[in-house]
Design an enzyme around this catalytic site. Structure first.
Site, mmCIF file in Angstrom:
data_model
loop_
_atom_site.group_PDB
_atom_site.id
_atom_site.type_symbol
_atom_site.label_atom_id
_atom_site.label_comp_id
_atom_site.label_asym_id
_atom_site.label_seq_id
_atom_site.Cartn_x
_atom_site.Cartn_y
_atom_site.Cartn_z
ATOM 1 N N ARG A 1 0.855 -1.192 0.000
ATOM 2 C CA ARG A 1 0.000 0.000 0.000
ATOM 3 C C ARG A 1 0.887 1.236 0.000
ATOM 4 O O ARG A 1 1.433 1.604 1.045
ATOM 5 C CB ARG A 1 -0.915 -0.025 1.234
ATOM 6 C CG ARG A 1 -2.142 0.880 1.103
ATOM 7 C CD ARG A 1 -2.902 0.956 2.412
ATOM 8 N NE ARG A 1 -2.246 1.882 3.325
ATOM 9 C CZ ARG A 1 -2.296 1.802 4.652
ATOM 10 N NH1 ARG A 1 -2.976 0.831 5.236
ATOM 11 N NH2 ARG A 1 -1.671 2.685 5.406
ATOM 12 N N HIS B 1 -4.155 4.680 4.369
ATOM 13 C CA HIS B 1 -5.328 3.791 4.294
ATOM 14 C C HIS B 1 -6.464 4.488 3.549
ATOM 15 O O HIS B 1 -7.039 3.955 2.610
ATOM 16 C CB HIS B 1 -5.770 3.390 5.705
ATOM 17 C CG HIS B 1 -7.129 2.777 5.766
ATOM 18 N ND1 HIS B 1 -7.414 1.559 5.189
ATOM 19 C CD2 HIS B 1 -8.286 3.214 6.314
ATOM 20 C CE1 HIS B 1 -8.699 1.278 5.387
ATOM 21 N NE2 HIS B 1 -9.248 2.267 6.068
ATOM 22 N N TYR C 1 2.571 5.326 11.820
ATOM 23 C CA TYR C 1 2.816 3.927 12.193
ATOM 24 C C TYR C 1 3.770 3.169 11.282
ATOM 25 O O TYR C 1 4.088 2.033 11.550
ATOM 26 C CB TYR C 1 1.484 3.172 12.289
ATOM 27 C CG TYR C 1 0.561 3.327 11.088
ATOM 28 C CD1 TYR C 1 0.773 2.591 9.928
ATOM 29 C CD2 TYR C 1 -0.526 4.210 11.136
ATOM 30 C CE1 TYR C 1 -0.071 2.728 8.839
ATOM 31 C CE2 TYR C 1 -1.373 4.354 10.041
ATOM 32 C CZ TYR C 1 -1.144 3.607 8.903
ATOM 33 O OH TYR C 1 -1.976 3.737 7.828
#
Lengths: 377, 326
Positions: free
Chosen positions: A276, A280, A289
């Site tokens: 990715r 998100h 993170y």
């Protein structure tokens, strides 16, 4: 095509022959790849690899999706679109699915699979309407039987099993193609659906888009399993891994899987390994993170770069074609954005108009009340 | 005419509708060769085969979800959940998908499915087998919630549920599955899914109930008649959408009302009915609306079951209290 055999590590008790036990089952998961990161073949290629037109179509789908994605994020950042889930860096998976499926198959996607949806005939305007807060974005005018994007993770796996049951029941040579993410493979719905698809031999292909991150939880924190593909083995169905940034390998494996499923009605699972490259959603900040270095290190594996290099190396592509394609995609996207922005909102009473086939009398007073409501804008 | 009890009426409706429509399919745990743990699906697999009467793995969430996939393809699945205590994994699918599929696709896809489950207490069943949580489903927009209370209504309402183009949760009061037989005309005629049934006319008070409590309420009404009190008894039957018109007409006539349900009191469907009477029927009321319900407790294991369940005597007492109010 390169086939690396990964033997699942069995427990010590299984490996060691002793007086009291013997191995009763052994499993392997195969990993498939055609091109390396530089676009060089790592193994013999299928016929699609020497067909410039088909390669160009695959490349076009990826480019359109990526440029759409960039535009959608820009629209969100400028207050013209709601929260949006980007598919940046994962375009090869949807491209392969959408190209390999037949029109009368049924797609049951999660978010982030726009490439597949566009190839199925879902319009960019529809996707924009959906993330722009308008249910009409799920009333796909082309792929009438495809499911809309499923937000509750992995819940669509159960629908896929039901759709596949209907195909088998009616003896139709159709396949239900269900896409979910790596996080979705931790859900009970996923295991239950695999289990039923296996025991009933249903024509369904599960594609796990393993982009390594489920919002902030890394793949390694989802499961101790060596691969996600091996979760299929427990359900008695075939599972394999494919390089999810290698569109040629993906397309070959999807095509083979669909032909096999159509022929035998045996379900299958393909785990596509990708990354990715984006947050998100537009409401997320991945720098909280995961380190930037990890993301940067993934850039060399970009699926568009890989196919472009291969096409350039073989004289199938040049910068002129690249620029022409780029412009054509941008024009198409701008037209879709214009249509989205010019779509007038639905009436407030439309909340009631598709709730039941016939609105029960008990709700008619509420509908009349809603008709008098004003929107904020 | 055929004489059947309630569970046999369910079986009859399923068999007739399967014979009439190849798109109707029955699935669930033990519904096949075993005929369901209550025998609601007995002999169906023999008659219609294993592809139409399908024994599923133990997967309640996916039973609900599969039905959605089938229904979106135009089939009419009738999925059985063995006991209401096991229905909760399906709520994700019913709430997030079945109830919304038509709405979110603006009519492109729809979900003509039925989710059947036996519910309620009173049969000395094990833990998790006796709850009445119909209000949880009645709260979900986009579905219908139907509860029959006699063989004839089980037959006619189930036919209607299977034929309905939207998802229906069909809850069967297992305490009265076999309590009485009734002559029914199995003519294939469905009953309406948006109308209460006035089971007995009366002028003194309206008793509103559904499911197994209908049986106790009718007994209470019999006893009250002997004392010269004429109760009107309404079986709500379709909890969602709720037919407040019939209820309000009755309350306008009697001016007094007792609502009876086995489910816990707080947030029960009785509260919705009482609120509806308060909103539209207040000026007809001669006394506060009374509720006779289960307690707001966990359904006890069966040695205390009878202390939890509302009963005929409570209904009689609540009726008298309401009538005595001045």
């Amino acid at each position: 095509m390169a086939v690396h055999k990964t033997t699942i590590k069995l427990t010590k008790a299984h490996r060691i022959r002793s007086d009291t036990s013997e191995s009763v089952a052994r499993f392997e998961i195969h990993y498939h790849r055609c091109l390396n990161a530089e676009g060089l073949p790592v193994y013999s290629l299928s016929e699609v690899a020497s067909d410039p037109e088909r390669l160009a179509r695959l490349y076009r789908a990826m480019m359109l999706t990526r440029l759409f994605d960039t535009k959608a994020v820009a629209l969100q950042r400028t207050g013209q679109l709601g929260t949006y889930a980007s598919s940046m860096g994962q375009e090869a998976i949807g491209t392969a699915i959408g190209t390999a499926m037949r029109p009368d198959d049924v797609l049951l996607p999660t978010y982030r699979e726009y490439a597949a949806q566009f190839l199925r005939g879902v319009s960019m305007t529809e996707i924009l309407l959906y993330w722009g807060g308008d249910e009409r974005g799920m009333n796909y005018q082309q792929s009438r039987e495809d499911f809309p994007i499923s937000v509750p993770v992995a819940s669509q796996t159960a629908h896929a099993v039901g759709v596949a049951y209907a195909f088998k029941y009616r003896k139709q040579p159709r396949v239900a193609v269900c896409i979910l993410g790596d996080g979705g493979t931790s859900k009970g719905d996923f295991y239950e659906s695999l289990n039923i698809a296996g025991v009933w031999k249903l024509p369904v292909l599960f594609v796990v888009n393993n982009n390594r991150w489920a919002i902030s939880v890394a793949r390694e924190q989802q499961t101790a399993a060596t691969t996600l593909a091996q979760k299929a083995i427990a359900a008695g169905i075939r599972g394999e891994q494919v390089d999810g940034n290698d569109v040629i390998a993906l397309y070959d494996r999807m095509r083979l899987a669909l032909a096999r499923i159509r022929d035998t009605h045996e379900p299958m699972l393909i785990e596509a390994l990708t990354y990715r490259m984006c947050d998100h959603t537009t409401a997320d900040d991945a720098s909280r993170y995961r380190p930037d270095e990890e993301v940067e290190a993934q850039r060399v594996y970009d699926p568009m770069h890989r196919l472009k290099r291969y096409m350039l190396n073989n004289g199938y592509w040049d910068e002129h074609k690249e620029q022409q394609l780029n412009k054509a995609c941008i024009d198409e996207i701008e037209a879709a954005v214009k249509a989205y922005l010019e779509t007038p909102p639905q009436s407030p009473q439309s909340m009631f108009d598709y709730l039941y086939e016939d609105l029960p009398d008990a709700l008619k007073v509420q509908r009349a009340h809603a008709a008098g409501r004003k929107r904020d804008d | 005419m055929t004489e059947v009890n309630l569970v046999e009426a369910v079986n009859l409706a399923l068999a007739q509708e399967m014979a009439a429509d190849d798109d109707v399919l029955v699935m669930g745990e033990d519904v096949g060769i075993n005929g369901g743990v209550f025998r609601a699906t007995i002999n169906l697999q023999k008659q219609f085969g294993t592809t139409r009467v399908v024994d599923t793995p133990l997967s309640e969430a996916v039973i609900g979800g599969m039905a959605i996939g089938m229904a979106a393809q135009g089939m009419k699945p009738v999925a059985e959940i063995q006991f209401m205590g096991f229905i909760y994994p399906t709520i994700d699918q019913i709430l997030n998908h079945a109830s919304r599929l038509r709405n979110r696709t603006r009519g492109r896809l729809s979900c003509p499915m039925v989710l059947r489950a036996p519910f309620g207490g009173g049969i000395h069943a094990p833990e998790h087998h006796s709850e009445s949580t119909e209000a949880m489903f009645a709260h979900i927009p986009g579905i219908r919630v139907v509860i029959p209370s006699s063989p004839a209504r089980a037959y006619g309402l189930l036919l209607a549920a299977i034929r309905d183009p939207d998802p229906v949760v069909f809850l069967e009061p297992k305490r009265i599955y076999r309590i009485a037989k009734q002559e029914i005309e199995a003519s294939g005629e469905a009953l309406p899914l948006d109308t209460c049934f006035v089971l007995r006319e009366g002028s003194d008070i309206t008793l509103i109930t559904w499911g197994a409590m209908t049986h106790d309420t009718l007994q209470a009404a019999d006893a009250l008649t002997e004392e010269g009190i004429h109760a009107e008894v309404i079986d709500v039957a379709t909890l969602k959408p709720l037919d407040m018109t019939t209820i309000l007409e009755s309350v306008a006539k009697t001016g007094r009302c007792v609502i009876v349900h086995e489910a816990a009191r707080s947030g029960g469907v009785g509260a919705e009915i009482a609120a509806g009477i308060g909103e539209k029927g207040l000026l007809h009321l001669l006394a506060p609306v009374e509720r006779v319900t289960g307690y707001d407790t966990v359904m006890p294991l069966y040695r205390l079951e009878q202390c939890y369940m509302p009963d005929k005597q409570q209904i009689i007492e609540a009726t008298k209290k309401t009538l005595e109010f001045v």
